[in-house]
Scaffold this active site. Structure first.
Site, short mmCIF file in Angstrom:
data_model
loop_
_atom_site.label_atom_id
_atom_site.label_comp_id
_atom_site.label_asym_id
_atom_site.label_seq_id
_atom_site.Cartn_x
_atom_site.Cartn_y
_atom_site.Cartn_z
N HIS A 69 39.37 36.64 47.70
CA HIS A 69 39.51 37.63 46.62
C HIS A 69 39.62 39.03 47.20
CE1 HIS A 69 35.24 39.07 46.81
NE2 HIS A 69 35.01 37.84 47.21
N ASP B 61 39.26 41.64 45.00
CA ASP B 61 38.44 42.51 44.15
C ASP B 61 37.08 42.73 44.79
OD1 ASP B 61 37.90 39.74 43.52
OD2 ASP B 61 36.74 40.42 41.79
N ASP C 146 32.97 41.67 52.31
CA ASP C 146 33.13 40.79 51.15
C ASP C 146 34.32 41.23 50.31
OD1 ASP C 146 32.68 38.91 49.20
OD2 ASP C 146 31.00 39.97 48.28
N GLU D 253 37.05 37.34 41.41
CA GLU D 253 35.89 36.59 41.89
C GLU D 253 34.58 37.30 41.57
OE1 GLU D 253 32.85 34.87 44.61
OE2 GLU D 253 33.46 36.96 44.38
#
Length: 385
Positions: A74, A76, A107, A141
Site C-alpha cells: 500500500h 497510503d 510502512d 490499507e
C-alpha cells in the site's frame, strides 16, 4: 552511494507524495511510470462503495504464464501528527545520519520501492521472467480496507488471473532486518455491549437498577476465563476491553445505561461465528439476556496461516543469504491486507524494520533499503531459476 541507489531514490519520491488515506497525491503515478518503463503492463483500478471514500489502486504484471509471483502493498500512509515535532518535513524524504526520514519510510513505501527496484532490475537483466511478476498496490490499507486489496483480488478472479505465491512488503522485522517473516495473522473482532438499568437517586437504590453492577459482572465473564492457550503457530487469543462509557456527570444519580466496547484478537481455534457464540454464552451465564444487548461490527479480519514449506524456505533462505540471520516464522502483530490475499493463495510478509512506523520521525536506514532490495532480487532469481 546508498542515497542514490534505485531503491532509496524511489522511496524518497514516494514519501514526497503526501498520500494520507484516502488521498493518493500522485504516489501511484510514480510507481506506474517506473513499472511501465520496465515493460510491465499496468492498470489503474478505482473502486467505490457507499459510505466509504473512493480509492485508486494499481495493478501491474509482466509475463502471462506460471509460476506467478505477486508483490502486494500500500502507498497510503497514516497522518504525520504534529509536523513541527519532526526532525524534518514528514513529506520531504530527507536523509539524516544515514537514515531516510518521512511518513511511510518503513510502512511501507520503502518496501514497495525495494521490490519495484529489484523487479525492474531483474526484468532488465533477464528481459522476461520464466513466469510472471505482478504488483497489487492499494491506497486503502490504513483506512477502511474496503475499496482496495479485497476488490482488486475479486477483479483478478473475474479476469481468470491466479497467482501462485505472494509477498506483502509490510515492515515485519522487530529489531533488525532479517529477524522475522510473518506467515500468518490473528483475526480481529470488535464487539459492543450495552447494559441498561433504571435511573434513580443514589440514596434510594431500591427504586433504581444500577447498570454498573451488571456491567462489572459481564466484564468479568468476558475476561476471567482465557479464550484458549494458543496453537502451534499462534499465541493465545486475547479479549481487551477498550472503552467503558457511562456518561454520568452527576454524583447523586444512578445512571440508566453503560456501554462497553471490546476487541478480540483470535487465532485459528476460532471463526468469527464461533467466537460470537462463545461471547454470548459467557455473558448469558453471568446475567440474563434481558440485562444486556450485544452487537458485533462486521468482520473482514479472519486468522490465516501459510504453512511452512518450499516457498517460505525460499524466502527465508534469501534473507539469510543477504543478512546472515535466520528469520523467525511469526504470526504476531495486528492485521494486514495479507488476510485478504490468503484467501486466494499462499502469502508471506517481509519488509523493513517496523520500530518507528506510525511514529513521529518514522525512518529507515538507507542500508536496510538496499539490503531489502537485494533480498527481493535473490528471491526473484531463486523463484524463477
Amino acid at each position: 552511494m546508498a542515497e542514490t541507489s534505485p531503491g532509496v531514490a524511489l522511496t524518497r519520491e514516494l514519501i514526497q507524495k503526501p498520500s494520507v488515506t484516502p488521498a493518493d497525491a500522485g504516489a501511484l503515478d510514480i510507481l506506474e511510470t517506473r513499472l511501465r518503463a520496465a515493460g510491465f503492463s499496468t492498470q489503474r483500478l478505482p473502486f467505490s462503495d457507499e459510505g466509504t471514500p473512493d480509492i485508486d489502486n494499481l495493478y501491474a504484471r509482466i509475463g502471462d504464464s506460471a509460476p506467478y509471483l505477486l508483490f502486494a502493498g500500500h502507498t497510503d500512509v497514516v497522518p504525520p501528527g504534529d509536523s513541527a515535532k519532526w526532525r524534518a518535513d514528514p513529506f520531504a524524504g530527507e536523509i539524516i545520519d544515514g537514515e531516510l526520514v518521512g511518513r511511510g519510510a518503513a510502512d511501507m513505501k520503502g518496501g514497495i520501492a525495494a521490490f519495484a527496484a529489484a523487479a525492474c532490475a531483474y526484468v532488465e537483466k533477464r528481459q522476461r521472467p520464466k513466469g510472471s511478476i505482478g504488483f497489487l498496490i492499494t491506497g486503502d490499507e490504513e483506512g477502511p480496507a474496503i475499496n482496495g486489496t479485497i476488490k482488486m483480488l475479486e477483479w483478478l478472479k473475474q479476469r481468470g488471473e491466479h497467482f501462485d505465491h505472494a509477498i506483502v512488503g509490510e515492515p515485519t522485522n522487530a529489531q533488525m532486518l532479517g529477524d522475522m517473516i510473518k506467515i500468518g495473522r490473528r483475526g480481529s473482532l470488535n464487539g459492543r455491549l450495552v447494559v441498561r438499568g433504571v435511573q434513580g437517586h443514589v440514596a434510594y437504590p431500591q427504586r433504581a437498577d444500577n447498570p454498573v453492577g451488571h456491567l462489572l459482572a459481564l466484564c468479568a465473564a468476558l475476561k476471567d476465563e482465557p479464550l484458549d492457550s494458543g496453537t502451534e503457530w499462534f499465541d493465545a487469543s486475547n479479549l481487551e476491553i477498550t472503552s467503558i462509557d457511562i456518561g454520568n456527570a452527576a454524583t447523586n444519580v444512578i445512571p440508566a445505561e453503560a456501554v462497553v466496547r471490546f476487541n478480540i484478537r483470535f487465532n485459528d481455534n476460532w471463526t468469527p461465528e464461533s467466537l460470537k457464540e462463545e461471547i454470548r454464552r459467557r455473558l448469558s451465564s453471568a446475567r440474563p439476556a434481558e440485562k444486556f444487548e450485544l452487537a458485533f461490527d462486521p468482520c473482514n479480519a479472519l486468522s490465516f496461516i501459510t504453512q511452512p514449506g518450499p516457498f517460505t524456505e525460499l524466502v527465508a533462505g534469501a534473507i539469510e543469504a543477504e543478512t546472515g540471520r535466520r528469520p523467525e516464522f511469526s504470526t504476531s502483530g495486528g492485521t494486514s491486507d495479507a488476510r485478504f490475499i490468503a484467501r486466494y493463495g499462499p502469502v508471506v510478509e517481509f519488509g523493513l524494520v517496523g520500530k518507528t512506523m506510525h511514529q513521529i520521525d518514522e525512518r529507515v536506514a538507507l542500508t536496510d533499503i538496499d539490503r531489502l532490495t537485494a533480498i527481493y532480487a535473490r528471491i526473484l532469481e531463486t523463484y524463477f531459476g
